[in-house]
Design a protein around this motif. Structure first.
Motif, mmCIF file in Angstrom:
data_model
loop_
_atom_site.group_PDB
_atom_site.id
_atom_site.type_symbol
_atom_site.label_atom_id
_atom_site.label_comp_id
_atom_site.label_asym_id
_atom_site.label_seq_id
_atom_site.Cartn_x
_atom_site.Cartn_y
_atom_site.Cartn_z
ATOM 1 N N VAL A 57 0.844 -1.197 0.000
ATOM 2 C CA VAL A 57 0.000 0.000 0.000
ATOM 3 C C VAL A 57 0.885 1.256 0.000
ATOM 4 N N TYR A 58 0.521 2.234 -0.827
ATOM 5 C CA TYR A 58 1.232 3.521 -0.850
ATOM 6 C C TYR A 58 0.624 4.485 0.168
ATOM 7 N N ASP A 59 1.418 5.487 0.550
ATOM 8 C CA ASP A 59 0.940 6.456 1.552
ATOM 9 C C ASP A 59 -0.398 7.085 1.161
ATOM 10 N N GLY A 91 4.230 -6.527 -3.411
ATOM 11 C CA GLY A 91 3.543 -6.222 -4.662
ATOM 12 C C GLY A 91 2.069 -5.951 -4.402
ATOM 13 N N TYR A 92 1.349 -5.590 -5.443
ATOM 14 C CA TYR A 92 -0.060 -5.230 -5.241
ATOM 15 C C TYR A 92 -0.882 -5.461 -6.490
ATOM 16 N N LEU A 93 -2.198 -5.513 -6.252
ATOM 17 C CA LEU A 93 -3.185 -5.650 -7.328
ATOM 18 C C LEU A 93 -3.532 -4.251 -7.832
ATOM 19 N N ALA A 115 6.625 -7.013 -6.336
ATOM 20 C CA ALA A 115 7.192 -6.003 -5.437
ATOM 21 C C ALA A 115 8.255 -5.194 -6.167
ATOM 22 N N HIS A 116 8.194 -3.882 -6.006
ATOM 23 C CA HIS A 116 9.136 -3.013 -6.713
ATOM 24 C C HIS A 116 9.344 -1.716 -5.946
ATOM 25 N N ILE A 117 10.400 -1.034 -6.313
ATOM 26 C CA ILE A 117 10.790 0.226 -5.669
ATOM 27 C C ILE A 117 11.065 1.218 -6.790
ATOM 28 N N HIS A 118 10.348 2.344 -6.767
ATOM 29 C CA HIS A 118 10.476 3.344 -7.839
ATOM 30 C C HIS A 118 11.630 4.304 -7.549
ATOM 31 N N PHE A 119 12.272 4.751 -8.621
ATOM 32 C CA PHE A 119 13.346 5.745 -8.515
ATOM 33 C C PHE A 119 13.209 6.803 -9.604
HETATM 34 FE FE FE2 Z 1 4.424 1.055 -7.952
#
Ligand code: FE2
Length: 206
Positions: A57-59, A91-93, A115-119
């Motif tokens: 979940v994102y903020d 990761g997420y739906l 699952a991932h991490i954005h840059f």
């Molecule tokens: Fe994402």
């Protein structure tokens, strides 16, 4: 992909600080260098990072927009090195209730992102880089519903990494390389901070 969860002006953090103020879960370290095309470190390069938490979940999906968590802006040191602490994302739906969901179901696919991490990496006179790192030990690593995964971006944490600045934490090492910018080149960034989108005033009727 910039994606829908990028936000401008994420908290400025010192190297080694954590981006997880509210979220819990197993802590990891991400470190490496920001390099130019000759392999030299770019001093003071900016490293913006954002990711989902340990529940995927994102903020913006769980807090009021005034809360920024699981994101931050760092500046590399004089040799282009960066390191930071975070928690392992899940990761997420993706939202499946609109036409995108209809399309994915029609293709008999699932709607999960691994699952991932954005840059978003930047430095003066260099092309801005928007990318993401993906975690190999994820059930959907070979079937990302938005086709973002490419092998060169697949990583995994390593225990007792002697090169890690925080070797007591499972660590990911990744070096980012920025190309030189042509004169007056636009960033090429596509997308917007969703919290900045305001309702347009209604058109005046005649
Ligand atoms: Fe994402």
């Amino acid at each position: 992909m910039l994606g829908p969860f990028y936000r401008q002006d994420s908290p400025l953090r010192e190297l080694g600080e954590s981006i997880a103020a509210e979220a819990g879960g197993p802590e990891i370290c991400i470190y490496g260098r920001v390099l130019n095309s000759s392999g030299r470190g770019i001093p003071n390069a900016s490293v913006q990072i954002w990711q989902s938490d340990d529940h995927g979940v994102y903020d913006l999906q769980k807090h009021d927009p005034s809360v920024m968590d699981m994101r931050g802006t760092f500046h590399a040191d004089s040799q282009g090195r960066y390191h930071l602490r975070t928690v392992r994302p899940l990761g997420y739906l993706i939202p499946m209730d609109g036409p995108v969901g209809d399309m994915i179901r029609a293709q008999h696919r699932h709607g999960y992102r691994p699952a991932h991490i954005h840059f978003l990496i930047g430095a003066p006179a260099h092309r801005e880089l928007v990318t993401a790192l993906y975690l190999r030990n994820d059930d959907h690593i070979d079937s990302d519903t938005v086709f973002g995964v490419t092998e060169s971006l697949v990583t995994e944490t390593r225990l007792n990494d002697p090169s890690s600045p925080l070797p007591n934490l499972p660590s990911i090492r990744f070096d980012f390389t920025l190309g030189a910018a042509a004169a007056a080149e636009a960033s090429g960034r596509v997308g917007a901070d969703p919290s900045q989108i305001t309702k347009r005033p209604a058109l005046a009727s005649h």
